[in-house]
Scaffold this motif. Structure first.
Motif, PDB file in Angstrom:
ATOM      1  N   GLU A 302      15.004 -14.480  -7.656  1.00 37.46           N
ATOM      2  CA  GLU A 302      15.051 -13.337  -8.571  1.00 37.46           C
ATOM      3  C   GLU A 302      13.785 -12.504  -8.397  1.00 37.46           C
ATOM      4  OE1 GLU A 302      16.803 -13.538 -12.623  1.00 37.46           O
ATOM      5  OE2 GLU A 302      14.758 -13.009 -13.274  1.00 37.46           O
ATOM      6  N   VAL A 303      13.980 -11.207  -8.205  1.00 34.03           N
ATOM      7  CA  VAL A 303      12.879 -10.272  -8.024  1.00 34.03           C
ATOM      8  C   VAL A 303      13.086  -9.101  -8.970  1.00 34.03           C
ATOM      9  CG1 VAL A 303      11.692  -8.738  -6.412  1.00 34.03           C
ATOM     10  CG2 VAL A 303      12.636 -10.910  -5.600  1.00 34.03           C
ATOM     11  N   ARG A 304      12.018  -8.723  -9.657  1.00 34.23           N
ATOM     12  CA  ARG A 304      12.061  -7.535 -10.519  1.00 34.23           C
ATOM     13  C   ARG A 304      11.168  -6.467  -9.892  1.00 34.23           C
ATOM     14  NH1 ARG A 304      11.913 -11.846 -14.193  1.00 34.23           N
ATOM     15  NH2 ARG A 304      13.727 -11.896 -15.609  1.00 34.23           N
ATOM     16  N   VAL A 305      11.711  -5.263  -9.792  1.00 34.62           N
ATOM     17  CA  VAL A 305      11.013  -4.172  -9.102  1.00 34.62           C
ATOM     18  C   VAL A 305      10.932  -2.962 -10.026  1.00 34.62           C
ATOM     19  CG1 VAL A 305      11.091  -2.560  -7.153  1.00 34.62           C
ATOM     20  CG2 VAL A 305      11.756  -4.958  -6.827  1.00 34.62           C
ATOM     21  N   ARG A 306       9.749  -2.390 -10.091  1.00 36.16           N
ATOM     22  CA  ARG A 306       9.567  -1.095 -10.752  1.00 36.16           C
ATOM     23  C   ARG A 306       9.010  -0.113  -9.736  1.00 36.16           C
ATOM     24  NH1 ARG A 306       6.261   0.189 -14.340  1.00 36.16           N
ATOM     25  NH2 ARG A 306       4.717  -1.477 -14.088  1.00 36.16           N
ATOM     26  N   LEU A 307       9.628   1.055  -9.647  1.00 35.85           N
ATOM     27  CA  LEU A 307       9.143   2.082  -8.742  1.00 35.85           C
ATOM     28  C   LEU A 307       9.222   3.439  -9.413  1.00 35.85           C
ATOM     29  CD1 LEU A 307      11.871   3.681  -7.499  1.00 35.85           C
ATOM     30  CD2 LEU A 307      12.082   1.534  -6.255  1.00 35.85           C
ATOM     31  N   ARG A 308       8.571   4.395  -8.814  1.00 36.79           N
ATOM     32  CA  ARG A 308       8.525   5.752  -9.344  1.00 36.79           C
ATOM     33  C   ARG A 308       8.769   6.731  -8.207  1.00 36.79           C
ATOM     34  NH1 ARG A 308       3.926   5.455 -10.655  1.00 36.79           N
ATOM     35  NH2 ARG A 308       2.797   6.833  -9.241  1.00 36.79           N
ATOM     36  N   ASN A 309       9.671   7.659  -8.426  1.00 36.26           N
ATOM     37  CA  ASN A 309       9.913   8.724  -7.457  1.00 36.26           C
ATOM     38  C   ASN A 309       9.087   9.941  -7.861  1.00 36.26           C
ATOM     39  OD1 ASN A 309      10.828  10.647  -5.686  1.00 36.26           O
ATOM     40  ND2 ASN A 309      12.993  10.407  -6.143  1.00 36.26           N
ATOM     41  N   GLU A 310       8.042  10.227  -7.083  1.00 33.06           N
ATOM     42  CA  GLU A 310       7.162  11.361  -7.371  1.00 33.06           C
ATOM     43  C   GLU A 310       7.586  12.623  -6.623  1.00 33.06           C
ATOM     44  OE1 GLU A 310       3.296   9.924  -6.312  1.00 33.06           O
ATOM     45  OE2 GLU A 310       3.080   8.728  -8.155  1.00 33.06           O
ATOM     46  N   GLY A 311       8.715  12.580  -5.940  1.00 30.81           N
ATOM     47  CA  GLY A 311       9.169  13.724  -5.173  1.00 30.81           C
ATOM     48  C   GLY A 311       9.950  14.710  -6.014  1.00 30.81           C
ATOM     49  N   PHE A 312      10.436  15.745  -5.329  1.00 36.36           N
ATOM     50  CA  PHE A 312      11.254  16.757  -5.989  1.00 36.36           C
ATOM     51  C   PHE A 312      12.716  16.329  -6.077  1.00 36.36           C
ATOM     52  CE2 PHE A 312       8.123  19.852  -3.844  1.00 36.36           C
ATOM     53  CZ  PHE A 312       7.335  19.951  -4.972  1.00 36.36           C
ATOM     54  N   ALA A 313      13.132  15.339  -5.290  1.00 38.01           N
ATOM     55  CA  ALA A 313      14.551  15.011  -5.161  1.00 38.01           C
ATOM     56  C   ALA A 313      14.705  13.528  -4.856  1.00 38.01           C
ATOM     57  CB  ALA A 313      15.183  15.843  -4.040  1.00 38.01           C
ATOM     58  N   PRO A 314      15.901  12.989  -5.014  1.00 36.42           N
ATOM     59  CA  PRO A 314      16.155  11.626  -4.545  1.00 36.42           C
ATOM     60  C   PRO A 314      16.500  11.642  -3.057  1.00 36.42           C
ATOM     61  CG  PRO A 314      18.128  12.489  -5.560  1.00 36.42           C
ATOM     62  CD  PRO A 314      17.067  13.565  -5.700  1.00 36.42           C
ATOM     63  N   PRO A 315      16.608  10.482  -2.409  1.00 35.91           N
ATOM     64  CA  PRO A 315      17.232  10.459  -1.084  1.00 35.91           C
ATOM     65  C   PRO A 315      18.663  10.979  -1.220  1.00 35.91           C
ATOM     66  CG  PRO A 315      16.165   8.361  -1.582  1.00 35.91           C
ATOM     67  CD  PRO A 315      16.183   9.144  -2.856  1.00 35.91           C
ATOM     68  N   VAL A 316      19.060  11.952  -0.401  1.00 35.45           N
ATOM     69  CA  VAL A 316      20.325  12.646  -0.663  1.00 35.45           C
ATOM     70  C   VAL A 316      21.496  12.132   0.164  1.00 35.45           C
ATOM     71  CG1 VAL A 316      19.308  14.768  -1.540  1.00 35.45           C
ATOM     72  CG2 VAL A 316      19.607  14.486   0.921  1.00 35.45           C
ATOM     73  N   ASN A 317      21.244  11.400   1.231  1.00 33.10           N
ATOM     74  CA  ASN A 317      22.334  10.830   2.013  1.00 33.10           C
ATOM     75  C   ASN A 317      22.490   9.354   1.693  1.00 33.10           C
ATOM     76  OD1 ASN A 317      23.142  13.154   3.364  1.00 33.10           O
ATOM     77  ND2 ASN A 317      21.706  12.851   5.053  1.00 33.10           N
ATOM     78  N   PRO A 318      23.683   8.790   1.907  1.00 32.95           N
ATOM     79  CA  PRO A 318      23.889   7.361   1.613  1.00 32.95           C
ATOM     80  C   PRO A 318      22.890   6.486   2.361  1.00 32.95           C
ATOM     81  CG  PRO A 318      25.976   8.435   2.090  1.00 32.95           C
ATOM     82  CD  PRO A 318      24.903   9.436   2.417  1.00 32.95           C
ATOM     83  N   ARG A 319      22.466   5.428   1.701  1.00 34.10           N
ATOM     84  CA  ARG A 319      21.490   4.518   2.304  1.00 34.10           C
ATOM     85  C   ARG A 319      21.600   3.168   1.603  1.00 34.10           C
ATOM     86  NH1 ARG A 319      17.150   5.107   5.605  1.00 34.10           N
ATOM     87  NH2 ARG A 319      17.606   7.345   5.698  1.00 34.10           N
ATOM     88  N   PRO A 320      21.801   2.072   2.364  1.00 33.56           N
ATOM     89  CA  PRO A 320      21.873   0.762   1.735  1.00 33.56           C
ATOM     90  C   PRO A 320      20.489   0.244   1.364  1.00 33.56           C
ATOM     91  CG  PRO A 320      22.044   0.529   4.109  1.00 33.56           C
ATOM     92  CD  PRO A 320      21.993   2.016   3.820  1.00 33.56           C
ATOM     93  N   LEU A 321      20.476  -0.759   0.500  1.00 32.76           N
ATOM     94  CA  LEU A 321      19.245  -1.435   0.117  1.00 32.76           C
ATOM     95  C   LEU A 321      19.448  -2.932   0.302  1.00 32.76           C
ATOM     96  CD1 LEU A 321      16.401  -1.516  -1.243  1.00 32.76           C
ATOM     97  CD2 LEU A 321      17.603  -1.611  -3.444  1.00 32.76           C
ATOM     98  N   TYR A 322      18.506  -3.556   1.022  1.00 34.39           N
ATOM     99  CA  TYR A 322      18.568  -4.993   1.258  1.00 34.39           C
ATOM    100  C   TYR A 322      17.270  -5.647   0.796  1.00 34.39           C
ATOM    101  CZ  TYR A 322      22.327  -3.760   4.547  1.00 34.39           C
ATOM    102  OH  TYR A 322      23.479  -3.275   5.116  1.00 34.39           O
ATOM    103  N   LEU A 323      17.390  -6.885   0.333  1.00 35.30           N
ATOM    104  CA  LEU A 323      16.244  -7.749   0.095  1.00 35.30           C
ATOM    105  C   LEU A 323      16.163  -8.709   1.277  1.00 35.30           C
ATOM    106  CD1 LEU A 323      14.009  -8.651  -1.913  1.00 35.30           C
ATOM    107  CD2 LEU A 323      15.682 -10.260  -2.851  1.00 35.30           C
ATOM    108  N   VAL A 324      15.003  -8.754   1.917  1.00 32.63           N
ATOM    109  CA  VAL A 324      14.819  -9.570   3.114  1.00 32.63           C
ATOM    110  C   VAL A 324      13.870 -10.717   2.797  1.00 32.63           C
ATOM    111  CG1 VAL A 324      14.064  -9.597   5.515  1.00 32.63           C
ATOM    112  CG2 VAL A 324      15.166  -7.555   4.593  1.00 32.63           C
ATOM    113  N   LEU A 325      14.269 -11.913   3.161  1.00 33.49           N
ATOM    114  CA  LEU A 325      13.426 -13.106   3.070  1.00 33.49           C
ATOM    115  C   LEU A 325      13.160 -13.552   4.510  1.00 33.49           C
ATOM    116  CD1 LEU A 325      12.176 -15.177   1.054  1.00 33.49           C
ATOM    117  CD2 LEU A 325      14.275 -16.507   1.334  1.00 33.49           C
ATOM    118  N   SER A 326      11.903 -13.465   4.954  1.00 31.82           N
ATOM    119  CA  SER A 326      11.590 -13.668   6.373  1.00 31.82           C
ATOM    120  C   SER A 326      10.483 -14.698   6.536  1.00 31.82           C
ATOM    121  CB  SER A 326      11.162 -12.341   7.007  1.00 31.82           C
ATOM    122  OG  SER A 326      10.826 -12.514   8.362  1.00 31.82           O
ATOM    123  N   GLY A 327      10.781 -15.763   7.253  1.00 34.08           N
ATOM    124  CA  GLY A 327       9.819 -16.821   7.538  1.00 34.08           C
ATOM    125  C   GLY A 327      10.372 -17.740   8.599  1.00 34.08           C
TER     126      GLY A 327
END
Length: 411
Positions: A302-327
């Motif tokens: 379980e991961v909790r994430v807080r972020l802030r978009n300081e730009g003028f707009a969101p990402p406007v084209n589709p884009r997936p989001l993945y959580l990666v566990l690498s080791g």
């Protein structure tokens, strides 16, 4: 910091002739991920597009892909001049050309950020048409519809004038209908005389419609691409506080850095050019990531994430989001988040995913990965979205690293 599908961009008058590897590499080295380009149809106003043109277009788009860039594309039959431009083409010829272009547009949609409606009038800018198409609403509607059908449903077409947007879609786009793939959810706005007069040189016409048009645009542009360029100095509207407020209100994702040079220099001199550079499109700042101290195979992460978009707009084209566990082993978990809904402001989400039973013990990095959704670009880190934080970016993998966790052997 270069990020895909946002920021300042440079321009080419002819994509096929000018999109050479050295030029594109130079644009990328200057910190841009976008290039605006005309595809010139001047020789074909009264004939079909020959195979040589279509092959040249495919090759040019392949060079854009190799350079790690995307193109804002516009087809045009002339480059002016105004007010007496060279000819454009008839409605029938335009629609025939769009049918010919459809396979190439679909095959190369991965590197087309968005498409200007183009084709009609001087510069393909939907004014001064020698065939009168700029005054023919049904002809304009037919061209827009043909372009929407030519592109995949994940790509947008941008119109030059708010009056056309409002004629086709009288009510502004709502959040409920955004990102659905329906026609209105795929039509954005480009202003090629941004802040350059009281009417933006006829963008808002008559000038007294500016506030009404902008109220409509302020709602619609939360969900669709917006870009353009300035075309003349006009200090009353180009003063930094006014310009920044309007870019934020209309959710600008990109602007031409090369034109108008006096305006760009004015912003540099007045001290806001760097803020514009940072805020065009999205600017995602990771504020906090709460990670578990230890994990066990077969348990839950379980991961909790807080972020802030300081730009003028969101990402406007589709884009997936993945959580990666690498080791000792690498596991990629798809998350049910749509980054297009990361509008300017604060956002938070919690990801809870099951771990494989046979996960080897050891130290693992946790990262968020936002790659391009197209298979051709998915594993190219130049097309992955990067957070603005220092020390977070793994440029070799295109990951935003949240921290490290330990996987322990199951008791």
């Amino acid at each position: 910091m270069v990020n895909p599908e946002r920021g300042f961009r440079y321009s080419l008058d002819d994509l096929i002739q000018q999109a050479d590897p050295a030029t594109l590499a130079d644009f990328r080295a200057r910190g841009t991920s976008l290039v605006y380009a005309y595809a010139r149809l001047d020789p074909y106003r009264e004939q079909d597009l020959p195979p040589e043109f279509l092959d040249g277009l495919r090759q040019a788009l392949a060079r854009v892909r190799a350079a790690g860039m995307k193109v804002i594309l516009r087809f045009a039959y002339n480059l002016g001049p105004y007010p007496d431009p060279e000819p454009d083409a008839s409605r029938e010829r335009i629609l025939a050309h769009i049918r010919q272009l459809t396979p190439t547009l679909r095959e190369n949609a991965d590197v087309i950020a968005w498409l200007h409606a183009g084709f009609i009038g001087a510069w393909g800018e939907w004014h001064s048409s020698t065939h009168g198409l700029d005054r023919d609403l049904e002809a304009k509607r037919a061209v827009l519809q043909a372009l929407l059908e030519a592109l995949p449903r994940d790509r947008s077409v941008l119109l030059r004038y708010p009056k056309d947007l409002r004629a086709f879609f009288p009510e502004p786009l709502t959040e409920e209908r955004a990102f659905t793939g329906e026609d209105q959810a795929r039509v954005g706005f480009h202003n090629d005389c941004f802040l350059s007069s009281d009417s933006d040189m006829g963008t808002y016409w008559p000038p007294e419609t500016r506030e009404e048009d902008q109220a409509y645009l302020a709602q619609t542009t939360r969900f669709v691409p917006v870009g353009g360029e300035t075309c003349a100095p006009y200090p009353p509207l180009q003063a930094c506080p006014v310009a920044l407020e309007e870019m934020a209100r209309l959710h600008f994702s990109e602007l031409n850095l090369a034109y108008h040079p006096e305006v760009v220099e004015y912003w540099r001199r007045e001290g806001c050019l760097e803020e514009i550079r940072k805020r065009l499109g999205y600017r995602l700042v990771l504020e906090e990531a709460e990670l578990p101290q230890a994990l066990v195979p077969g348990g839950a992460l379980e991961v909790r994430v807080r972020l802030r978009n300081e730009g003028f707009a969101p990402p406007v084209n589709p884009r997936p989001l993945y959580l990666v566990l690498s080791g000792p082993q690498e596991v990629v978990f798809p998350l049910e988040q749509d980054p297009r809904r990361w509008y300017p402001g604060a956002h938070a989400f919690t990801a809870r995913v099951p771990l494989p039973d046979g996960l080897p013990p050891g130290r693992y990095r946790l990262a968020l990965w936002l790659p391009d959704p197209y298979p051709s670009l998915r594993d190219d880190p130049r097309y992955s979205l990067r957070f603005a934080n220092q020390g977070v970016w793994d440029g070799a993998r295109g990951w935003n690293v949240l921290g490290e966790v330990e996987v322990r052997e199951r008791p």
